[in-house]
Design an enzyme around this catalytic site. Structure first.
Site, short mmCIF file in Angstrom:
data_model
loop_
_atom_site.label_atom_id
_atom_site.label_comp_id
_atom_site.label_asym_id
_atom_site.label_seq_id
_atom_site.Cartn_x
_atom_site.Cartn_y
_atom_site.Cartn_z
N ASP A 519 49.75 42.20 60.73
CA ASP A 519 50.48 43.47 60.69
C ASP A 519 51.36 43.59 59.46
OD1 ASP A 519 52.44 41.64 61.24
OD2 ASP A 519 53.15 42.59 63.09
N CYS A 575 72.92 53.23 45.97
CA CYS A 575 74.01 54.20 45.93
C CYS A 575 73.81 55.30 46.98
CB CYS A 575 74.12 54.82 44.54
SG CYS A 575 74.98 53.74 43.38
#
Length: 927
Positions: A519, A575
């Protein structure tokens, strides 16, 4: 199903949604025929969570059934197939009522159901019952397989409404500008391409200035480029100022279906799922009808010439431009076969169509689909001899490929990596086809995970009694019950550098091939590298909701899986996470980062500090910024609260910490951000600072009567207590009482604080705080500090345990952050999907992928060497989109040399043979 068991249906809920699941919980289904195809459909439908499933079959189990009917055993021979399968079908999902009917199909029986599925039925039955179902509003599905060919038909009535064409999350984008024009043009932010299409309808929200758009229900768009589209006439609207979000509005649509008797005559109703085989599948439409006609008359299957003549007669009416006569001959020869991989694929698609009706989501099949894997037959074109029944469990497979190929399958030695959803389906198919089931054969399966409740909905080899057990052990035991001759060994190892001592050169050189049921991309890349190095073929497949893909890697013939060279398109800038979130994904990632940092990384660093003398010096070597953060966290969590640190000594201390943390995150930090960038701040170019993707935040005020505020404090305090070994409580009343005594320091924003607007600024402005580092270094060197400290208890995030406070914390922390920025909140279900990085999954897609992988396995075992024989595949069951293609050839490299003895060259280059996507230095030797 008034209450959905979210623990069981967790991964499926992310594909279908709660409304669709509730509709499924009211549906009664009849599945006629319990051979391999019928039981495959029943398995998938029962796992999906309908109200009831009745399985009907008048017949008794015979040897041929055991080739693909995984719930029948040799002891069931001569007994009714439906009755023998009932208990194991019921065990798949106790939430679904499962019953067996051993009598004949009749009108009275069919009228009890909303959906009827016919398998192993005659064409007369299909027409008769199809007419009945169409006239009475019963949804009707026919599925059939004949050797290497399959057929699927759907009739959902005169008018069927689809609420959501593809089940995907509605697309959205942030607006950067809108023109006053006819038509108006919308420009989106360039942080990501919009995913709208021509003709989509969208709605607008949070638009400032041109507010007329916010009140419009939906607007049709025309795409102009990856970041823009046009809408209606905006010339009379107010001037656009800033902000705004545009969101796709899903439009319901209606589909009309013809009954079986009419649809048989309409060749235009064939879904062309493989455009390289249009003529073949149109021919198969006639060939299946001819097969039914001959069997009805002669009670046996026809010879090739007879079937071909019958198809030509039918084509006198159908007027196909081209007949694929070779396909008719191949169908005639293989029709007596019953193959598990074909049943897995067609059974997955048939069950998906039933899900479409129950959920009213996704685009239904309209109305015929044919599939074939005739490339699995020998490449040299030699016609196999007709084989009489040998009274073995593989008779259905031997009828197609012959006994010699069966013996070769049983001698195979294969390595399966992963025993999850695809792994379970592959092991089921391995057991049915007899892979590794001979004296010389063997299967090795490894998976380090343990079974959880959420696995049971699609990893069908597991039952509730298996929860907590290793997946590989339980899966191996289950397939041994299907086929007692299976030679299988279960491991619980993660494949990687740490296990190279076990999975070494000798291990791989003893294999015939490898199957990847992983996976994650990293695991696939590593396994692919092992296969390239040791020159072993690899089967690979994956799913994402209703999407599936398969890949086969053949040494020297096809391109390998290769390194993942793509860059993540959804990576979130730091940010954005820290100061400028604008999507709920941002606040959830922010919450997850806070969880990992506070409750896992800091405790791990403290424990390392306590047991490793060189921890501080090694941390200082990572750079000043990282060292300051880590060492500050270590010291704070070693020093008690009364001495200025953050180490609690009581439950009351934990609540106090959580309350002050709330104030810092949701009030103080926001006040500081607004102090640095006031709401009316403008950029150097005179544009508003808070515009586009920058949403202007506002601080929150703590309210003990606000449930989200209290849920954060409760979860944070309990988790904080856990890492120190302090017991907490869920009692809000007692927590409120403690909060009355907590002193929350006042906060004043500081002008000296600098907040970075971009990641580049953050990277360039990593200030060095040597003084503070030296201070921390001295404090952490204190023998008394280390002597009085005790180890902490790091918390590993676990999304599926609703009692551990993990998701409580994530949901509350994220939604409070979202409230700061006026981002719509997410419920627990959606939050778990995003923060838990859950891969949505359904049993139908998994079954289809495993079936296609095993069809490629047939080719590998035969040793086919023509590139045209192999297939890579990609499909979307939600919209009936299929792509089959030949694998790409590997890149080739040349090594040139002059007057070098072959032995010397071999010594220089080593024994490896280099294939696809491997970098090989080109040597030129002059001796």
């Amino acid at each position: 199903m008034s209450d959905i068991d979210e623990g069981f249906y967790s991964r499926q809920l992310y594909v279908l949604g709660h409304d669709a699941m509730h509709r499924m919980g009211t549906t009664d289904v009849l599945i006629a025929g319990m051979r391999g195809l019928g039981v495959e459909i029943a398995k998938n439908v029962i796992l999906s969570g309908v109200k009831s499933v009745t399985v009907q079959d008048e017949g008794q189990a015979v040897w041929t059934d055991l080739s693909s009917q995984f719930f029948l055993k040799e002891s069931h021979l001569g007994q009714n197939r439906a009755t023998c399968s009932l208990q194991q079908l019921s065990d798949l999902n106790p939430r679904v009522q499962v019953s067996a009917h051993t009598g004949a199909l009749d009108e009275e029986l069919l009228l009890r159901f909303q959906v009827v599925v016919l398998t192993d039925s005659s064409l007369d039955e299909q027409k008769r019952f199809g007419e009945l179902c169409h006239s009475r509003g019963i949804r009707f599905i026919v599925a059939d397989t004949r050797g290497l060919c399959g057929q699927l038909f759907c009739d959902f009535g005169e008018e069927f409404e689809v609420l959501d064409k593809d089940g995907e999350t509605p697309a959205s984008a942030i607006i950067q500008g809108i023109t006053k024009d006819n038509p108006g043009v919308v420009l989106c932010m360039d942080d990501r391409r919009h995913s709208f299409s021509n003709g989509d309808r969208v709605s607008f929200s949070e638009v400032q200035g041109m507010t007329e758009l916010n009140s419009m229900e939906s607007v049709e768009i025309k795409v102009r480029g990856p970041y823009s589209f046009s809408i209606c006439d905006t010339s009379g609207f107010s001037k656009y100022e800033r902000g705004g979000i545009v969101t796709e509005v899903k439009q319901p649509f209606k589909v009309n279906f013809k009954p079986m008797s009419e649809a048989l005559l309409d060749i235009k109703l064939l879904t062309m799922n493989d455009f390289g085989k249009i003529a073949r599948h149109q021919t198969l439409h006639l060939a299946f009808q001819a097969l039914h006609g001959f069997v009805k008359k002669e009670q046996r299957l026809p010879h090739a010439d007879t079937l071909l003549n019958m198809v030509r007669e039918l084509n006198a009416v159908a007027l196909l431009e081209e007949l694929d006569e070779a396909a008719v001959r191949s169908l005639s020869f293989t029709a007596r076969g019953d193959l598990a991989p074909i049943n897995a694929f067609i059974g997955g698609l048939a069950a998906q169509e039933l899900t479409v009706f129950c959920s009213v989501k996704f685009t239904p099949l309209r109305q015929w689909l044919y599939f074939d894997a005739l490339e699995c037959l020998p490449e040299e074109g030699d016609q196999l001899e007709e084989v009489c029944s040998q009274s073995t469990r593989h008779d259905g497979q031997i009828a197609v490929f012959g006994p010699a190929f069966q013996e070769k399958l049983e001698r195979q030695k294969y390595f399966l990596v992963g025993a999850g959803a695809i792994g379970c389906e592959l092991l089921k198919n391995f057991a049915l086809i007899g892979l590794g089931a001979g004296d010389e054969g063997h299967i090795t399966v490894t998976d380090m995970d343990f079974i959880e409740k959420s696995n049971l909905n699609r990893q069908f080899l597991f039952r509730p009694k298996d929860i907590g057990k290793p997946k590989s052990d339980a899966a191996a035991k289950a397939v041994r019950e299907m086929n007692p001759r299976m030679n299988i060994t279960a491991h619980q190892n993660r494949l990687g550098p740490d296990s190279e001592g076990l999975y070494d050169y000798n291990f791989f050189m003893g294999l015939d091939g490898v199957a990847a049921a992983l996976d994650n991309v990293e695991g696939r890349v590593y396994l692919d590298g092992c296969c390239v190095q040791h020159q072993k073929p690899m089967l690979e497949g994956g799913t994402l909701g209703s999407k599936g893909h398969t890949l086969v890697v053949v040494p020297h013939l096809t391109e390998s899986y290769g390194q993942d060279t793509s860059t993540p398109s959804n990576a979130i800038p730091l940010c954005t996470l820290k100061n400028f979130p604008h999507r709920i994904e941002h606040t959830l990632q922010w919450a997850r980062d806070h969880f990992e940092g506070q409750f896992k990384q800091i405790p791990e660093s403290v424990n390392l500090y306590l047991r490793d003398e060189g921890f501080v010096e090694r941390t200082l070597g990572h750079g000043d910024a990282e060292a300051l953060e880590v060492l500050e966290g270590v010291w704070n969590n070693l020093e008690s609260m009364k001495d200025g640190g953050q180490r609690p000594t009581s439950w009351e201390d934990c609540v106090s910490w959580a309350r002050r943390k709330w104030e810092t995150l949701y009030n103080n930090d926001i006040c500081q951000l607004l102090h640095c960038f006031p709401p009316e701040q403008v950029t150097a170019t005179g544009l508003p600072f808070w515009s586009g993707s920058k949403r202007c935040p506002h601080p929150l005020t703590f309210d003990p009567n606000n449930s989200t505020h209290m849920e954060y404090v409760m979860a944070a305090a309990n988790l904080y207590g856990q890492i120190y070994g302090i017991n907490g409580t869920r009692d809000f009343a007692s927590i409120r009482k403690i909060l009355e005594t907590v002193n929350v320091p006042s906060f004043t924003p500081k002008s000296s604080v600098k907040i970075h607007v971009t990641d580049k600024e953050m990277e360039e402005d990593k200030e060095k705080d040597q003084a503070r580092l030296e201070e921390l270094k001295g404090k952490l060197a204190s023998p008394s500090l280390k002597g009085s400290a005790v180890q902490m208890y790091p918390v590993d995030f676990e999304k599926d345990d609703d009692t551990n406070f993990h998701m409580d914390y994530i949901v509350a922390a994220s939604n409070l952050r979202a409230e700061n920025y006026d981002i719509p909140a997410a419920d627990r279900h959606q939050s778990k999907l995003i923060a838990g990085r859950i891969i949505p999954a359904i049993a139908t897609t998994t079954a289809a992928v495993a079936g296609l992988m095993c069809l490629e396995l047939y080719k590998l075992v035969q040793g086919q060497q023509k590139l045209s024989s192999y297939r890579t595949s990609y499909f979307m069951l939600s919209v009936q989109y299929f792509v089959w293609a030949q694998p790409r050839r590997p890149q080739s490299y040349e090594v040139s040399y002059t007057s070098v003895h072959p032995a010397a060259l071999s010594h220089i280059l080593g024994p490896k043979v280099y294939t696809a996507r491997q970098t090989l230095t080109v040597y030129t030797f002059i001796i």
